[in-house]
Design a protein around this motif. Structure first.
Motif, PDB file in Angstrom:
ATOM      1  N   ASP A   3       0.899  -1.322   0.039  1.00  0.00           N
ATOM      2  CA  ASP A   3       0.060   0.109  -0.049  1.00  0.00           C
ATOM      3  C   ASP A   3       0.941   1.180   0.005  1.00  0.00           C
ATOM      4  OD1 ASP A   3      -2.376  -1.428  -0.019  1.00  0.00           O
ATOM      5  OD2 ASP A   3      -2.537  -1.612   2.253  1.00  0.00           O
ATOM      6  N   ASP A   4       2.151   1.219   0.555  1.00  0.00           N
ATOM      7  CA  ASP A   4       2.714   2.287   0.609  1.00  0.00           C
ATOM      8  C   ASP A   4       3.772   2.733  -0.555  1.00  0.00           C
ATOM      9  OD1 ASP A   4       4.326   0.316   1.463  1.00  0.00           O
ATOM     10  OD2 ASP A   4       5.526   0.835   2.971  1.00  0.00           O
ATOM     11  N   ASP A   5       3.854   1.806  -1.723  1.00  0.00           N
ATOM     12  CA  ASP A   5       4.611   1.852  -2.937  1.00  0.00           C
ATOM     13  C   ASP A   5       4.082   2.905  -3.504  1.00  0.00           C
ATOM     14  OD1 ASP A   5       6.390   1.208  -4.778  1.00  0.00           O
ATOM     15  OD2 ASP A   5       5.572  -0.603  -5.298  1.00  0.00           O
ATOM     16  N   ASP A   6       5.266   3.754  -3.993  1.00  0.00           N
ATOM     17  CA  ASP A   6       5.022   5.048  -4.886  1.00  0.00           C
ATOM     18  C   ASP A   6       5.216   4.812  -6.392  1.00  0.00           C
ATOM     19  OD1 ASP A   6       7.509   4.749  -4.583  1.00  0.00           O
ATOM     20  OD2 ASP A   6       7.954   6.876  -4.188  1.00  0.00           O
ATOM     21  N   THR A   7       5.193   3.466  -6.768  1.00  0.00           N
ATOM     22  CA  THR A   7       5.448   3.154  -8.194  1.00  0.00           C
ATOM     23  C   THR A   7       4.046   2.487  -8.688  1.00  0.00           C
ATOM     24  OG1 THR A   7       6.083   1.033  -7.591  1.00  0.00           O
ATOM     25  CG2 THR A   7       7.632   2.677  -7.900  1.00  0.00           C
ATOM     26  N   ASP A   8       3.829   2.917 -10.027  1.00  0.00           N
ATOM     27  CA  ASP A   8       2.601   2.089 -10.804  1.00  0.00           C
ATOM     28  C   ASP A   8       2.803   0.910 -10.807  1.00  0.00           C
ATOM     29  OD1 ASP A   8       2.130   4.916 -10.933  1.00  0.00           O
ATOM     30  OD2 ASP A   8       2.575   5.028 -13.119  1.00  0.00           O
ATOM     31  N   ALA A   9       1.627   0.025 -10.846  1.00  0.00           N
ATOM     32  CA  ALA A   9       1.556  -1.302 -11.143  1.00  0.00           C
ATOM     33  C   ALA A   9       0.946  -1.581 -12.476  1.00  0.00           C
ATOM     34  CB  ALA A   9       0.615  -1.873  -9.876  1.00  0.00           C
ATOM     35  N   ARG A  28      -0.917   6.469  -7.199  1.00  0.00           N
ATOM     36  CA  ARG A  28      -1.886   7.411  -6.439  1.00  0.00           C
ATOM     37  C   ARG A  28      -3.376   6.644  -6.108  1.00  0.00           C
ATOM     38  NH1 ARG A  28      -5.448  10.597  -9.783  1.00  0.00           N
ATOM     39  NH2 ARG A  28      -5.354   9.863 -11.939  1.00  0.00           N
ATOM     40  N   HIS A  29      -3.528   5.487  -6.826  1.00  0.00           N
ATOM     41  CA  HIS A  29      -4.872   4.779  -6.571  1.00  0.00           C
ATOM     42  C   HIS A  29      -4.676   3.950  -5.617  1.00  0.00           C
ATOM     43  CE1 HIS A  29      -7.001   7.171  -9.768  1.00  0.00           C
ATOM     44  NE2 HIS A  29      -6.072   6.643 -10.660  1.00  0.00           N
ATOM     45  N   GLY A  30      -3.566   3.690  -5.061  1.00  0.00           N
ATOM     46  CA  GLY A  30      -3.293   2.634  -4.200  1.00  0.00           C
ATOM     47  C   GLY A  30      -2.850   1.251  -4.606  1.00  0.00           C
ATOM     48  N   ALA A  31      -2.754   0.256  -3.992  1.00  0.00           N
ATOM     49  CA  ALA A  31      -2.402  -0.972  -4.392  1.00  0.00           C
ATOM     50  C   ALA A  31      -3.697  -1.781  -5.041  1.00  0.00           C
ATOM     51  CB  ALA A  31      -2.232  -2.005  -3.274  1.00  0.00           C
ATOM     52  N   PRO A  32      -3.145  -2.505  -6.013  1.00  0.00           N
ATOM     53  CA  PRO A  32      -4.286  -3.292  -6.728  1.00  0.00           C
ATOM     54  C   PRO A  32      -5.206  -4.140  -5.849  1.00  0.00           C
ATOM     55  CG  PRO A  32      -2.154  -3.390  -7.916  1.00  0.00           C
ATOM     56  CD  PRO A  32      -1.873  -2.684  -6.532  1.00  0.00           C
ATOM     57  N   LEU A  33      -6.599  -4.136  -6.157  1.00  0.00           N
ATOM     58  CA  LEU A  33      -7.372  -4.781  -5.412  1.00  0.00           C
ATOM     59  C   LEU A  33      -7.175  -6.502  -5.627  1.00  0.00           C
ATOM     60  CD1 LEU A  33     -10.550  -2.975  -6.681  1.00  0.00           C
ATOM     61  CD2 LEU A  33      -9.551  -2.754  -4.368  1.00  0.00           C
ATOM     62  N   PRO A  34      -7.505  -7.174  -4.395  1.00  0.00           N
ATOM     63  CA  PRO A  34      -7.045  -8.747  -4.448  1.00  0.00           C
ATOM     64  C   PRO A  34      -7.844  -9.399  -5.377  1.00  0.00           C
ATOM     65  CG  PRO A  34      -8.034  -7.920  -2.330  1.00  0.00           C
ATOM     66  CD  PRO A  34      -7.740  -6.641  -3.181  1.00  0.00           C
ATOM     67  N   THR A  35      -9.285  -8.883  -5.693  1.00  0.00           N
ATOM     68  CA  THR A  35     -10.331  -9.277  -6.498  1.00  0.00           C
ATOM     69  C   THR A  35     -10.835  -7.934  -7.487  1.00  0.00           C
ATOM     70  OG1 THR A  35     -10.644 -11.187  -5.064  1.00  0.00           O
ATOM     71  CG2 THR A  35     -12.214 -10.776  -6.720  1.00  0.00           C
ATOM     72  N   VAL A  36     -10.950  -8.707  -8.743  1.00  0.00           N
ATOM     73  CA  VAL A  36     -11.686  -7.687  -9.541  1.00  0.00           C
ATOM     74  C   VAL A  36     -12.963  -8.133 -10.097  1.00  0.00           C
ATOM     75  CG1 VAL A  36     -11.671  -6.355 -11.723  1.00  0.00           C
ATOM     76  CG2 VAL A  36      -9.822  -6.039 -10.208  1.00  0.00           C
ATOM     77  N   THR A  57       5.703  -9.060  -8.956  1.00  0.00           N
ATOM     78  CA  THR A  57       6.701  -8.462  -8.198  1.00  0.00           C
ATOM     79  C   THR A  57       6.145  -7.231  -7.572  1.00  0.00           C
ATOM     80  OG1 THR A  57       7.013  -6.847 -10.062  1.00  0.00           O
ATOM     81  CG2 THR A  57       8.392  -9.052 -10.119  1.00  0.00           C
ATOM     82  N   ASP A  58       6.953  -6.253  -6.799  1.00  0.00           N
ATOM     83  CA  ASP A  58       6.048  -5.264  -6.345  1.00  0.00           C
ATOM     84  C   ASP A  58       5.478  -4.291  -7.426  1.00  0.00           C
ATOM     85  OD1 ASP A  58       6.689  -5.624  -3.662  1.00  0.00           O
ATOM     86  OD2 ASP A  58       8.662  -4.361  -3.657  1.00  0.00           O
ATOM     87  N   GLY A  59       5.649  -4.378  -8.538  1.00  0.00           N
ATOM     88  CA  GLY A  59       5.105  -3.266  -9.408  1.00  0.00           C
ATOM     89  C   GLY A  59       4.536  -4.196 -10.589  1.00  0.00           C
ATOM     90  N   ALA A  60       4.135  -5.395 -10.626  1.00  0.00           N
ATOM     91  CA  ALA A  60       3.542  -6.168 -11.496  1.00  0.00           C
ATOM     92  C   ALA A  60       2.416  -7.440 -11.036  1.00  0.00           C
ATOM     93  CB  ALA A  60       4.285  -6.835 -12.370  1.00  0.00           C
ATOM     94  N   GLY A  61       1.564  -7.824 -11.616  1.00  0.00           N
ATOM     95  CA  GLY A  61       0.704  -8.900 -11.154  1.00  0.00           C
ATOM     96  C   GLY A  61      -0.207  -9.214 -12.182  1.00  0.00           C
ATOM     97  N   VAL A  62      -0.549 -10.381 -12.069  1.00  0.00           N
ATOM     98  CA  VAL A  62      -1.559 -11.005 -13.127  1.00  0.00           C
ATOM     99  C   VAL A  62      -2.850 -11.359 -12.514  1.00  0.00           C
ATOM    100  CG1 VAL A  62      -2.028 -13.011 -14.418  1.00  0.00           C
ATOM    101  CG2 VAL A  62       0.267 -12.091 -14.256  1.00  0.00           C
ATOM    102  N   TYR A  63      -4.022 -10.980 -12.929  1.00  0.00           N
ATOM    103  CA  TYR A  63      -5.346 -11.181 -12.651  1.00  0.00           C
ATOM    104  C   TYR A  63      -5.834 -12.364 -13.475  1.00  0.00           C
ATOM    105  CZ  TYR A  63      -6.335  -7.077 -10.050  1.00  0.00           C
ATOM    106  OH  TYR A  63      -6.388  -6.092  -9.097  1.00  0.00           O
ATOM    107  N   HIS A  64      -6.020 -13.564 -12.504  1.00  0.00           N
ATOM    108  CA  HIS A  64      -6.446 -14.870 -13.147  1.00  0.00           C
ATOM    109  C   HIS A  64      -7.879 -14.953 -13.208  1.00  0.00           C
ATOM    110  CE1 HIS A  64      -2.517 -16.770 -14.098  1.00  0.00           C
ATOM    111  NE2 HIS A  64      -2.224 -16.239 -12.939  1.00  0.00           N
ATOM    112  N   LEU A  65      -8.480 -15.507 -14.147  1.00  0.00           N
ATOM    113  CA  LEU A  65     -10.210 -15.364 -14.102  1.00  0.00           C
ATOM    114  C   LEU A  65     -10.347 -16.778 -13.127  1.00  0.00           C
ATOM    115  CD1 LEU A  65     -13.143 -15.261 -15.376  1.00  0.00           C
ATOM    116  CD2 LEU A  65     -12.433 -17.165 -16.862  1.00  0.00           C
ATOM    117  N   ARG A  66     -11.261 -16.547 -12.222  1.00  0.00           N
ATOM    118  CA  ARG A  66     -11.625 -17.425 -11.182  1.00  0.00           C
ATOM    119  C   ARG A  66     -12.521 -18.564 -11.749  1.00  0.00           C
ATOM    120  NH1 ARG A  66     -14.811 -15.197  -6.038  1.00  0.00           N
ATOM    121  NH2 ARG A  66     -12.619 -14.143  -5.785  1.00  0.00           N
ATOM    122  N   VAL A  67     -12.050 -19.622 -11.710  1.00  0.00           N
ATOM    123  CA  VAL A  67     -13.039 -20.868 -12.234  1.00  0.00           C
ATOM    124  C   VAL A  67     -13.928 -21.371 -11.199  1.00  0.00           C
ATOM    125  CG1 VAL A  67     -12.838 -23.016 -13.347  1.00  0.00           C
ATOM    126  CG2 VAL A  67     -11.039 -21.447 -13.885  1.00  0.00           C
TER     127      VAL A  67
END
Length: 79
Positions: A3-9, A28-36, A57-67
């Motif tokens: 949440d305190d990271d100042d880099t874009d994701a 500025r929008h905060g950390a990515p949500l755990p579920t979209v 990583t701290d600046g990258a993630g993958v949203y996987h479709l929940r089956v």
């Protein structure tokens, strides 16, 4: 991703109607949500898809479709 990271994701979506979409979430929008949740309304009934975040990583993630599990039907002869 903290949440305190100042880099874009940078976020990638895999599966469903958002498959292949890349989103850059500004810090500025905060950390990515755990579920979209994505609601698909085109050409028919409403279809809801859930995507769960898997940080890479701290600046990258993958949203996987929940089956969702397929409902099991009970055969009248076997019950």
């Amino acid at each position: 991703m903290s949440d305190d990271d100042d880099t874009d994701a940078v976020l990638l979506y895999l599966g469903g109607p958002l498959d292949g979409r890349v989103e850059v979430r500004e810090a500025r929008h905060g950390a990515p949500l755990p579920t979209v949740t994505h609601t698909h309304l085109h050409d028919g009934p409403k279809v809801v898809h859930h995507y769960d975040l898997h940080p890479l990583t701290d600046g990258a993630g993958v949203y996987h479709l929940r089956v969702e599990p397929v409902p099991q039907t009970v055969d009248a002869e076997s019950a």
